[in-house]
Design a protein around this motif. Structure first.
Motif, mmCIF file in Angstrom:
data_model
loop_
_atom_site.group_PDB
_atom_site.id
_atom_site.type_symbol
_atom_site.label_atom_id
_atom_site.label_comp_id
_atom_site.label_asym_id
_atom_site.label_seq_id
_atom_site.Cartn_x
_atom_site.Cartn_y
_atom_site.Cartn_z
ATOM 1 N N ASP A 178 0.733 -1.436 -0.024
ATOM 2 C CA ASP A 178 -0.333 -0.051 -0.369
ATOM 3 C C ASP A 178 0.752 1.608 -0.422
ATOM 4 O OD1 ASP A 178 -2.769 0.676 0.461
ATOM 5 O OD2 ASP A 178 -3.068 0.843 2.060
ATOM 6 N N ASN A 228 -0.183 4.929 -0.082
ATOM 7 C CA ASN A 228 -1.077 5.486 0.180
ATOM 8 C C ASN A 228 0.129 6.180 1.563
ATOM 9 O OD1 ASN A 228 -3.190 6.389 1.799
ATOM 10 N ND2 ASN A 228 -3.120 5.081 3.407
ATOM 11 N N ALA A 250 0.326 8.379 6.837
ATOM 12 C CA ALA A 250 -1.072 8.066 6.226
ATOM 13 C C ALA A 250 -1.139 9.124 4.983
ATOM 14 C CB ALA A 250 -2.176 7.402 6.639
ATOM 15 N N GLU A 279 -4.682 8.640 3.278
ATOM 16 C CA GLU A 279 -6.248 7.962 3.373
ATOM 17 C C GLU A 279 -6.187 7.151 4.928
ATOM 18 O OE1 GLU A 279 -7.840 7.318 0.223
ATOM 19 O OE2 GLU A 279 -7.324 9.070 -0.495
ATOM 20 N N ARG A 298 -6.697 3.584 6.850
ATOM 21 C CA ARG A 298 -6.127 2.300 6.620
ATOM 22 C C ARG A 298 -6.575 0.877 6.953
ATOM 23 N NH1 ARG A 298 -6.767 4.289 1.537
ATOM 24 N NH2 ARG A 298 -6.427 4.244 -0.104
ATOM 25 N N ALA A 311 -6.077 9.019 8.490
ATOM 26 C CA ALA A 311 -5.126 10.211 7.463
ATOM 27 C C ALA A 311 -4.910 11.162 8.450
ATOM 28 C CB ALA A 311 -6.722 10.416 7.011
#
Length: 539
Positions: free
Chosen positions: A99, A102, A413, A415, A417, A426
């Motif tokens: 990921d 992000n 981050a 967003e 997760r 976030a």
């Protein structure tokens, strides 16, 4: 100004005005306590994570020791922002690799007005992607092969220093000398500058300012000031809003020196590039200058082409909005300053600790020597020979496990997760304690023991790759990693084929003793400078 005058000016500038420090500290502390009283801090329980009050453990090293003593792999605490700290390798794989988009940003930037703060390591989003793409060709295999002649030259001079110590029976000041070695390489291979102080008592000017990029914390600094500066939000406030010098970790002298020589060199090379002159320099700086000139010329040509196009009915031009892959002069300076420091710091420190562990473990040193004799047939080892030095690679990796160049890194981050029971909101920072992961007994039994066999092909295959991340992991893996291994291997070949390093009753530490490791920002240091005895082979 001569070197002595420069050094004296540097020392004089280190002591900030006492009254200014006091006033600024009182203001900042007042702001801190007001915000701390009214600011609503995030609690981690609602995100499925144990929330820990770190109290007065404001210094990262003390805080990490406190947190890592807990049984939980993942805990959260509140600082300037919510911070998650985790040793969970499965969670780290999500953050660093799967990921990555992000968590591509590092979060809190370094609080400095120096160009170093705009270096690749600290850039975010599209700026990071653009600069990374432009810099990557400078660290390709082809480039490394072309610059290896300069690395070989520096390693040969380094070997001569060790041999001289063996002749005279003088102990070698390790970090002083390895720093001169790596500084000489980066000066020549990246910027075409001669830095020729390897083995000298005094550093050349380039090396002097490389070694003094970061301010040295004075033992007389007030403890409350040190605690205050551990809060990044207020450090940035003091630096950028109030415009104060003392919270900035970068020395203005080094900033001024590197900006001056880089601006002059870039201007000269830009003129030569625009005139179509053949490249005398085939280095890192030249590749960025060539990119800048080429992109500007391309943009000019495209703009002229757009002017000839017919306007569409709404009066706008049919022009492209795709981002241009270009770089400015100031960005070149920023990447250059970062490269200078990063290439110096990581390799000089690792080579120091590696030689120390070899002196402490003579049976390992002898095995490295035997491998050199069996593999290296040329006076200057070839890339193919270096690739076959597998046990030497294991020794380097075990050194990096115990003394990673960066003891921790961060990701932020974009967003929220959710991974299993854990949610990362976030804006939260994820702190990755590299040093603690590398010394986790669940990955490395008897983690304080120096054992290169941990990195044999068989043992590595049984271990999670995320248990060893000295250069990070994923797309933000250190861009100079292969150059660091190249410098380390060539240095070890040229030194150990001639001499051996030892500990005795005159060295620092003495035989049977251990060094005490401290940390400058996020870099490991020996509390007492390491000094080794040097003997010729066969003695």
């Amino acid at each position: 100004m001569d070197k002595e005058g420069t050094a004296q000016a540097f020392r004089n500038h280190q002591a900030p005005d006492v009254s200014l420090v006091l006033i600024s500290t009182v203001i900042a502390l007042t702001v801190y306590f007001v915000i701390n009283r009214w600011w609503r801090r995030e609690r981690w329980e609602k995100y499925g994570v144990k929330h820990v009050n770190v109290g007065m453990y404001t210094f990262p090293e003390a805080r990490n020791r406190f947190l890592m003593a807990r049984p939980e792999l993942t805990v959260g605490f509140s600082s300037d922002t919510p911070v998650l700290i985790t040793r969970d390798l499965d969670l780290l794989k999500q953050i660093l690799v799967k990921d990555f988009n992000n968590f591509s940003n590092r979060g809190t930037p370094i609080p400095t007005k120096s160009p170093l703060g705009q270096g690749l390591f600290f850039l975010n989003d599209s700026d990071w992607k653009r600069i990374r793409q432009l810099m990557s060709p400078s660290f390709s295999t082809g480039k490394l092969k072309r610059i290896s002649i300069h690395v070989q030259d520096a390693a040969n001079r380094l070997s001569e220093v060790f041999q001289k110590c063996a002749e005279t029976g003088t102990n070698l000041k390790l970090l002083h000398t390895t720093g001169q070695y790596t500084s000489s390489i980066i000066a020549k291979t990246a910027f075409g500058v001669a830095a020729d102080s390897i083995g000298q008592e005094e550093d050349d000017q380039f090396t002097y300012f490389v070694k003094n990029i970061f301010k040295k914390r004075s033992k007389h600094s007030p403890i409350f000031l040190a605690i205050l500066l551990a809060f990044p939000r207020f450090r940035r406030f003091l630096t950028f809003t109030l415009g104060l010098y003392f919270p900035d970790p970068i020395t203005s002298q080094s900033t001024d020196y590197f900006q001056a020589i880089l601006k002059e060199t870039i201007a000269e090379r830009e003129v030569a590039e625009r005139q179509g002159s053949r490249h005398v320099n085939n280095d890192f700086l030249q590749s960025l200058v060539s990119t800048m000139v080429a992109s500007e010329e391309k943009t000019t040509a495209e703009d002229k082409s757009e002017e000839k196009k017919t306007p569409i009915s709404n009066g706008s031009m049919n022009c492209s909005t795709s981002p241009k892959k270009t770089i400015s002069t100031q960005e070149i300076i920023a990447q250059s300053v970062l490269t200078i420091f990063a290439a110096y710091e990581t390799t000089a420190s690792t080579l120091q600790f590696c030689l120390y562990k070899l002196a402490q473990n003579p049976e390992v040193q002898e095995k490295v020597y035997e491998e050199i004799l069996a593999v290296v047939e040329h006076e200057d080892p070839t890339h193919e020979e270096l690739a076959k030095l597998n046990y030497m690679g294991q020794v380097i990796d075990e050194t990096l496990r115990l003394f990673p160049p960066l003891v921790r890194i961060r990701r932020q981050a974009v967003e929220a997760r959710t991974y299993g029971p854990i949610t990362i909101p976030a804006g939260a920072n994820v702190e990755i304690p590299i040093k603690e992961i590398h010394r986790d007994p669940s990955h490395y039994p008897d983690p304080e023991v120096f054992d290169p066999d941990r990195f044999s092909a068989e043992n590595k295959s049984k271990r999670n790759p995320l248990a060893f991340i000295p250069f990070g992991q994923g797309p933000r893996l250190c861009i100079g990693m292969r150059l660091a291994y190249l410098e380390l291997k060539i240095a070890l070949v040229q030194v150990l084929r001639k001499v051996k390093v030892e500990l005795n009753d005159t060295t620092v530490p003495r035989k049977g003793e251990e060094i005490t490791t401290t940390y400058t920002l996020i870099f490991p240091r020996s509390k007492e400078p390491i000094e080794l005895a040097v003997k010729f082979r066969g003695e």
